[in-house]
Design a protein around this motif. Structure first.
Motif, PDB file in Angstrom:
ATOM      1  N   LEU A 379       0.826  -1.195   0.000  1.00  0.00           N
ATOM      2  CA  LEU A 379       0.000   0.000   0.000  1.00  0.00           C
ATOM      3  C   LEU A 379       0.871   1.260   0.000  1.00  0.00           C
ATOM      4  O   LEU A 379       0.601   2.221  -0.736  1.00  0.00           O
ATOM      5  CB  LEU A 379      -0.923  -0.006   1.231  1.00  0.00           C
ATOM      6  CG  LEU A 379      -1.798   1.237   1.421  1.00  0.00           C
ATOM      7  CD1 LEU A 379      -2.738   1.416   0.233  1.00  0.00           C
ATOM      8  CD2 LEU A 379      -2.588   1.136   2.722  1.00  0.00           C
ATOM      9  N   ARG A 380       1.931   1.238   0.801  1.00  0.00           N
ATOM     10  CA  ARG A 380       2.826   2.389   0.866  1.00  0.00           C
ATOM     11  C   ARG A 380       3.462   2.650  -0.491  1.00  0.00           C
ATOM     12  O   ARG A 380       3.604   3.793  -0.938  1.00  0.00           O
ATOM     13  CB  ARG A 380       3.909   2.142   1.934  1.00  0.00           C
ATOM     14  CG  ARG A 380       4.810   3.351   2.182  1.00  0.00           C
ATOM     15  CD  ARG A 380       5.872   3.040   3.238  1.00  0.00           C
ATOM     16  NE  ARG A 380       5.258   2.799   4.540  1.00  0.00           N
ATOM     17  CZ  ARG A 380       5.216   1.620   5.138  1.00  0.00           C
ATOM     18  NH1 ARG A 380       5.737   0.549   4.521  1.00  0.00           N
ATOM     19  NH2 ARG A 380       4.664   1.484   6.312  1.00  0.00           N
ATOM     20  N   SER A 381       3.845   1.564  -1.169  1.00  0.00           N
ATOM     21  CA  SER A 381       4.460   1.697  -2.484  1.00  0.00           C
ATOM     22  C   SER A 381       3.497   2.318  -3.491  1.00  0.00           C
ATOM     23  O   SER A 381       3.878   3.170  -4.301  1.00  0.00           O
ATOM     24  CB  SER A 381       4.924   0.320  -2.974  1.00  0.00           C
ATOM     25  OG  SER A 381       5.461   0.406  -4.269  1.00  0.00           O
ATOM     26  N   LYS A 382       2.225   1.922  -3.424  1.00  0.00           N
ATOM     27  CA  LYS A 382       1.224   2.472  -4.346  1.00  0.00           C
ATOM     28  C   LYS A 382       0.944   3.933  -4.049  1.00  0.00           C
ATOM     29  O   LYS A 382       0.800   4.758  -4.955  1.00  0.00           O
ATOM     30  CB  LYS A 382      -0.070   1.660  -4.243  1.00  0.00           C
ATOM     31  CG  LYS A 382       0.038   0.254  -4.800  1.00  0.00           C
ATOM     32  CD  LYS A 382      -1.267  -0.501  -4.630  1.00  0.00           C
ATOM     33  CE  LYS A 382      -1.145  -1.927  -5.166  1.00  0.00           C
ATOM     34  NZ  LYS A 382      -2.409  -2.702  -4.983  1.00  0.00           N
ATOM     35  N   LEU A 383       0.853   4.270  -2.771  1.00  0.00           N
ATOM     36  CA  LEU A 383       0.540   5.649  -2.392  1.00  0.00           C
ATOM     37  C   LEU A 383       1.687   6.605  -2.675  1.00  0.00           C
ATOM     38  O   LEU A 383       1.482   7.820  -2.839  1.00  0.00           O
ATOM     39  CB  LEU A 383       0.157   5.716  -0.910  1.00  0.00           C
ATOM     40  CG  LEU A 383      -1.135   4.991  -0.508  1.00  0.00           C
ATOM     41  CD1 LEU A 383      -1.342   5.076   1.001  1.00  0.00           C
ATOM     42  CD2 LEU A 383      -2.340   5.580  -1.230  1.00  0.00           C
ATOM     43  N   ASN A 384       2.907   6.066  -2.720  1.00  0.00           N
ATOM     44  CA  ASN A 384       4.075   6.917  -2.922  1.00  0.00           C
ATOM     45  C   ASN A 384       4.430   7.102  -4.395  1.00  0.00           C
ATOM     46  O   ASN A 384       5.545   7.488  -4.738  1.00  0.00           O
ATOM     47  CB  ASN A 384       5.288   6.350  -2.187  1.00  0.00           C
ATOM     48  CG  ASN A 384       5.153   6.542  -0.684  1.00  0.00           C
ATOM     49  OD1 ASN A 384       4.340   7.344  -0.231  1.00  0.00           O
ATOM     50  ND2 ASN A 384       5.949   5.813   0.085  1.00  0.00           N
TER      51      ASN A 384
END
Length: 396
Positions: A379-384
């Motif tokens: 999720l962090r990778s997608k949001l960043n």
């Protein structure tokens, strides 16, 4: 002295009821059907006879009002408490157990017989009676029975039952009360306001690392090795002890994908189960294909459940895995470590476990910290990343 009977006659058919009283023939008036004795005992007897007559009239009135068949025998049955409205608790238990043969599994029915023994002991020791009418059951009876189970010795040993053991017996008794309501033997359910309070125990399972240690361990004892292999097989299939024990050659078929599957039916709820065989499970089946002690087409040499659980504890201790493992831990391991932690949807896991409801699978399912970390990392990778896919760098 002569015994006194009440005689009920309807349409020329008679039924006689012993009133458990005697009277001197000298003082008996055949016309008034009473004693002429003026003693206190004589007066008390006449009062009792008047009460009996009034009760017989009431029984006739009740049967007529309920549109029941009014016969001499039906009035007698109502009077002495042997008709449908005077069923006892042990009548209910006996009726249930007799009619549930072939419906409930033998192990389940055995638990009802155990509960029956507890009820009989409770009635004799605490209620000073051999039975009790269903209509006399109240909320206080449930509370008293609960406290008796908590404080008294169990049927197996001198130790009292634990909380969940008590709750399981009360759960069965509640099912019997619902059964009595369905049969119209009971007008008010004494369990209506009672709530079962089960303690949630931690359900043990092997982590990914522990499962690997279990698989690769070199065990000198042949019995330990067999138990370990069967346990690992269950970890990769999710089958329960009884299902593994019943597994035979006919249960292994080619699935829709051309690979080997297990097609079976759960012993517990007769739910059909279809499980693709993972490589590790296939390896174990191949390992015991020529095992000399197998018979009747069975695929694995399964010991008794008690023996397996003893061996599992000893194996775990030798491998420095300090968990209270039982064979059922394999199903938890399959649900948690093997399937859900590796991204298998809970609906798929539920189907392979043979559950009829997703909520049952959720009891087995554990969301591990590593799984949370991986999911949040994705999720962090997608949001960043922005809409063009460029990485966004956080600025302090």
């Amino acid at each position: 002295m002569a015994p006194i009977y009440a005689r009920v006659t309807i349409d020329g058919k008679r039924a006689e009821i012993s009133l458990q009283r005697q009277v001197s023939v000298t003082y008996w008036d055949t016309k008034s059907k009473k004693t002429t004795s003026r003693t206190p005992d004589g007066k008390a007897l006449n009062t009792y006879l008047d009460q009996v007559y009034a009760k017989l009239l009431l029984c006739h009135k009740q049967l007529s009002s309920d549109f029941e068949l009014v016969t001499a025998k039906s009035i007698k049955a109502r009077f002495i408490g042997q008709d449908e409205t005077h069923k006892t608790l042990l009548d209910l238990v006996a009726y249930h157990n007799q009619n549930m043969k072939g419906v409930l599994k033998p192990g389940t029915l055995k638990n009802y017989y155990t509960m029956e023994n507890y009820i009989k002991r409770f009635l004799v020791q605490k209620k000073r009676t051999n039975d009790i009418f269903l209509k006399h059951l109240k909320y206080s009876f449930i509370i008293d029975f609960e406290q008796y189970l908590r404080k008294g010795p169990s049927l197996q040993n001198s130790n009292p039952l634990n909380n969940n053991g008590v709750m399981k017996h009360l759960e069965r008794l509640r099912k019997l009360m619902n059964f009595a309501m369905d049969l119209e033997w009971l007008e008010k359910n004494p369990f209506a306001r009672y709530k079962l309070k089960f303690n949630r125990h931690k359900k043990e399972f092997l982590s990914k690392e522990e499962l690997k240690i279990f698989e690769e361990a070199q065990l000198d004892d042949k019995g330990y090795e067999t138990v370990r292999d069967i346990f690992v097989f269950a970890c990769y299939t999710g089958l329960s002890y009884s299902d593994v024990r019943q597994l035979n050659e006919n249960n292994i078929v080619r699935g829709i994908d051309g690979d080997y599957w297990i097609f079976t039916q759960r012993q517990k709820n007769e739910q059909p189960v279809k499980i693709p065989l993972l490589d590790r499970a296939l390896y174990i089946l191949d390992k015991y294909k020529t095992y000399p002690e197998l018979n009747n087409g069975k695929l694995l040499p399964v010991y008794s459940n008690q023996k397996i659980n003893v061996y599992l504890k000893e194996i775990a201790a030798s491998l420095y895995i300090y968990k209270h493992l039982t064979f059922h831990s394999a199903r938890h391991t399959f649900a948690t470590t093997v399937t859900l932690s590796n991204g298998v949807p809970i609906e798929t896991a539920s189907k392979m476990l043979g559950h009829t409801k997703i909520s049952t699978t959720q009891v087995y399912a554990r969301v591990l910290e590593q799984k949370i970390s991986n999911d949040m990392g994705d999720l962090r990778s997608k949001l960043n990343r922005d809409n063009d896919g460029h990485k966004i760098t956080a600025v302090k």
